[in-house]
Design a protein around this motif. Sequence first.
Motif, short mmCIF file in Angstrom:
data_model
loop_
_atom_site.label_atom_id
_atom_site.label_comp_id
_atom_site.label_asym_id
_atom_site.label_seq_id
_atom_site.Cartn_x
_atom_site.Cartn_y
_atom_site.Cartn_z
N UNK A 507 -8.15 -3.43 -57.36
CA UNK A 507 -7.27 -2.43 -57.97
C UNK A 507 -5.80 -2.78 -57.78
N UNK A 508 -5.42 -3.10 -56.52
CA UNK A 508 -4.01 -3.29 -56.20
C UNK A 508 -3.64 -4.73 -55.89
N UNK A 509 -4.62 -5.60 -55.76
CA UNK A 509 -4.33 -6.99 -55.44
C UNK A 509 -5.50 -7.85 -55.88
N UNK A 510 -5.35 -9.16 -55.71
CA UNK A 510 -6.37 -10.10 -56.16
C UNK A 510 -6.56 -11.18 -55.11
N UNK A 511 -7.69 -11.90 -55.21
CA UNK A 511 -7.95 -13.05 -54.37
C UNK A 511 -8.17 -14.26 -55.28
N UNK A 512 -7.51 -15.36 -54.93
CA UNK A 512 -7.55 -16.55 -55.77
C UNK A 512 -7.88 -17.76 -54.89
N UNK A 513 -8.86 -18.54 -55.31
CA UNK A 513 -9.16 -19.80 -54.63
C UNK A 513 -8.33 -20.90 -55.27
N UNK A 514 -7.55 -21.61 -54.44
CA UNK A 514 -6.72 -22.70 -54.95
C UNK A 514 -6.97 -23.96 -54.13
#
Length: 610
Positions: A507-514
């Motif tokens: 909802x308020x943030x995201x998780x990203x694999x880099x």
Amino acid sequence: MPNFQELGLNPRLIEAVEALGFKDPMPVQAEVIPSLIEQPSDLVGLAQTGTGKTAAFGLPVLHHINPELQKTQALVLCPTRELCLQISKDLRSYARFIPGVKVSAVYGGASIELQIKQLNEGPQIIVATPGRLNDMIRRKKVDFSRVQWLVLDEADEMLDMGFQEEVDTILEHTPEEKHTLLFSATMPEEVERILAKYMTNPVVKTVGKRNTGTANVKHIYYLVQAKDRYAALKRIADFNPRIYAIIFCRTRIETQEIADSLIRDGYNADSLHGDLSQAARDNVMNRFRNQTLQMLVATDVAARGLDVNDLTHVINYNLPDDSEVYIHRSGRTGRADKTGTCISIINLKEKFKIRQIEKKINREFGKAKIPTGVQVCEKQLFHHIDRMENVAIDVEIESFLPVIYRKLEWMDREEIIKRFVSLEFNRFLEYYRDARDLNVEDDNKPLREPREGRDRKSERRSDDGQFTRLFVSIGRKDKVLPPQIIGLINEVTRSREIKIGRIDIMDNYSFVDVDSKSVGRIMKAFENETSNPRGIRVERASEREFAPADRKRRSNPGKEKSFRPEGKSFRSENKSFRSEGKPFRNKPEQDSPWKKPERKGGPGKNKKNK
């Protein structure tokens, strides 16, 4: 070491230097000035912050300026408007006895019309930030055909902050035959490789050891729980009643939150970051220079150009990822042969960074204990008594003494002392009564550093290599989709070659694999206020604790927006993405990571700067 008269300077410059109270040149000035006067050439000057680099390049440049020629003969580039204003002010001071010399400051955040008017007057020296100067070039308001001197001040930061393209554009408009001077406090290897593009066989003048902190600075760290970081900061401030410090934070949002909390709790503090207007920034800096403020909470970029010589402390509320940034921070105290203290407030996960910095500066950190409530009260009591002993007595008070004596005659000496001390001291006793211990104990065993400084808990395997999971402070409520997040990373890092894996949008943030090799680059880019003006936060996912609601949502993947591009490299045709015609917004999280202080208010309540 020679004095200023022996350096070969124009007598009028020597007169100005003496009027400013300078007696003997500082080491970097003694090394650089004779070299540039006797045989002008390209030159690299490496010296710590506060060692007099501005005079080192400013005096020889002014020595060679022709006051009768109303054309730009010298150009000084620097990364921030604060540094731009400081350098232009110093150059005017040095040139005060040379009629006809004009210095113009060109920087963003001020009236461009007024700056154009000043440029039309034919200044011999322009001090500028790259962005605004490029604007002037596009408007054809500057003429560099007679430029003989180009100075890149704080070049490591200027190039590292993403100004390389702007600097290239400016250099294309300057003559090939000129002297290029580069001055910096630090010189990381990646910047050294860039020097070949700007300079020809430069003379290198190094004062002190390269990439090390000043010898006058004591380096210590406090080990606390992450949730107790702010409480530890307050206790450190209370234990140092005469504190005059810059507190460094990572982002503008964090900077403002910490400053607001300190002000709310009664401390003499304010913030300095990129979201402030120029008038507000000038007001804050003037109050800090005048020591009306005891503590300034700032980002690294905003603090550039803040010239203060009497700082007692530099406090790292968060350690920077780059050891070079730590060196620059710590160099703001311990100036002009004075001593200073650089404090870092860390948790156990960050201890490996201390080891990395120790290796870089070749200095050992001391591990200190957060003072107990009793220790703080004792320190404040002695400070209060010292102030009483050293107070200047105004003769006019004599006329009031008879009334005072009659008013207090019913109390004996011990009673008067108790009441005098309690008047100022009771709030500390009340606040720190039953105060808990904030220190975290460790086994003092050497920590095994994660490979390349990475936190392995946040790494995951993929068929195409190793990935690290990052937290990004935008989510569904910002109406973003995976392509927008990919575009955001491309835009802020100025690269479309970073491999991106799984993307989970909350909802308020995201998780990203880099790609793990790109983590440092991404985080550094998002900490840069110029490339990330919206202040979107990026952190390693393992450094954040999920709120219960988040864990519940994650247990039901059907309600999450998840995207897995299998570690491929993504390119976007546009530099930025927008959703429904609206720009990204950086909204506060539902569960803010900032914990409230132990109690409402604090011992600093209504504390005055005496």
